[in-house]
Design an enzyme around this catalytic site. Structure first.
Site, PDB file in Angstrom:
ATOM      1  N   GLU A   1     -20.416  13.305  15.329  1.00 52.30           N
ATOM      2  CA  GLU A   1     -19.808  14.072  16.423  1.00 52.30           C
ATOM      3  C   GLU A   1     -18.288  14.043  16.355  1.00 52.30           C
ATOM      4  OE1 GLU A   1     -23.236  13.823  19.806  1.00 52.30           O
ATOM      5  OE2 GLU A   1     -22.261  11.936  19.266  1.00 52.30           O
TER       6      GLU A   1
ATOM      7  N   GLU B   1     -30.306   8.840  16.960  1.00 49.48           N
ATOM      8  CA  GLU B   1     -30.474   8.494  18.376  1.00 49.48           C
ATOM      9  C   GLU B   1     -31.924   8.586  18.856  1.00 49.48           C
ATOM     10  OE1 GLU B   1     -26.117   9.458  17.961  1.00 49.48           O
ATOM     11  OE2 GLU B   1     -28.008  10.198  17.131  1.00 49.48           O
TER      12      GLU B   1
END
Length: 280
Positions: free
Chosen positions: A134, A154
């Site tokens: 990210e 995740e």
């Protein structure tokens, strides 16, 4: 090959910001700033201190005309492994509203990079996971080693990547590839990353820093206001209808057409020489 100092910084760097604990920063005489993530023992996983230090560099770059391009690199064998997993106990014990405020601060660090009116290049040498992905996609350009590996793990923790992967990457690599990375937790190597549009360029590991500097210096030669305006308009046009996008293009052009750099560019074109832009 790019010559390095004993501290791991490119030789000839003129400006440095001291006293950082999680990063280092320096800028050379060509206007290329190098922000290095320095938690190699943690694969450069970030904590709140690292995010604050990154924001400090980006904030100062807004106002330092000597910095034309910002590069972000990772020390050691990783670019960034995302959030330091040891900090999750603190996050998980926050109230729901407190957690949203906490994560908003993280988002703002990446938003600062996206909003900086100067090109930002992620130089990805190895592991790039979770929040590291990210961080990289908040940059304008990504140059990766063929040994780089991208992973969004995740879902294996029962959560989702929630600092830009879902929102920024969907137009970058498409919904199908994004679901492979997030829902199926499939890793992407450097070669595949270039093929699907996640990175702009993939190079042999030994050539990564030289390739990044060559690209950065090509950006330094461009008109700063035009580059900054292009960045803003392109980023904004992702989220607006086409008519609004064309309006933004007209507004941006109406500003740039009055600049000294535009006059210099036109004169250089007519005189068949390289333009010398000064940012005015």
């Amino acid at each position: 090959m790019t010559k390095m100092t004993s501290e791991g910084l490119p030789a000839g760097f003129l400006e440095q910001l001291p006293n950082f604990k999680r990063i280092s920063f320096a800028a050379d005489s060509d206007g290329v700033g190098l922000l290095t993530l320095r938690r190699s023992d943690k694969l450069n996983a970030f904590d709140e201190l690292m995010l604050r230090e990154i924001r400090q560099v980006v904030w100062q770059a807004n106002f330092n005309d000597k910095i034309k391009v910002l590069m972000i690199v990772g020390d050691g064998r990783a670019f960034c492994a995302g959030r330091d997993i040891m900090g999750l106990d603190y996050e998980n014990n926050l109230s729901t509203a407190g957690y949203r405020a906490y994560v908003r601060a993280n988002h703002e660090a990446f938003d600062d990079i996206e909003a900086l009116e100067k090109p930002v290049i992620a130089v990805i040498n190895g592991i790039c996971a979770g929040g590291g992905v990210e961080l990289a996609i908040a940059c304008d350009f990504r140059i990766a080693s063929e040994k780089a590996e991208f992973l969004l793990p995740e879902n294996q923790l029962g959560v989702i990547p929630a600092s830009g992967a879902c929102s920024r990457m969907i137009q970058m690599i498409g919904i199908g590839r994004l679901k492979e990375m997030i829902m199926a937790v499939q890793p992407v190597d450097g070669v595949k990353a270039e093929r699907i549009g996640l990175v702009n360029q993939v190079v042999p590991a030994g050539q990564l820093l030289d390739a990044a500097y060559a690209f950065a210096r090509s950006l330094v030669s461009l008109a700063p206001q035009a580059v900054g305006m292009a960045k803003h308009i392109i980023n904004t046009c992702q989220n607006v209808d086409t008519e609004t996008g064309r309006l933004l293009e007209r507004l941006g052009q109406s500003v740039l057409i009055r600049t000294q750099d535009n006059k210099e560019g036109m004169s250089a074109f007519k005189e068949k020489r390289r333009p010398k832009f000064n940012g005015n």
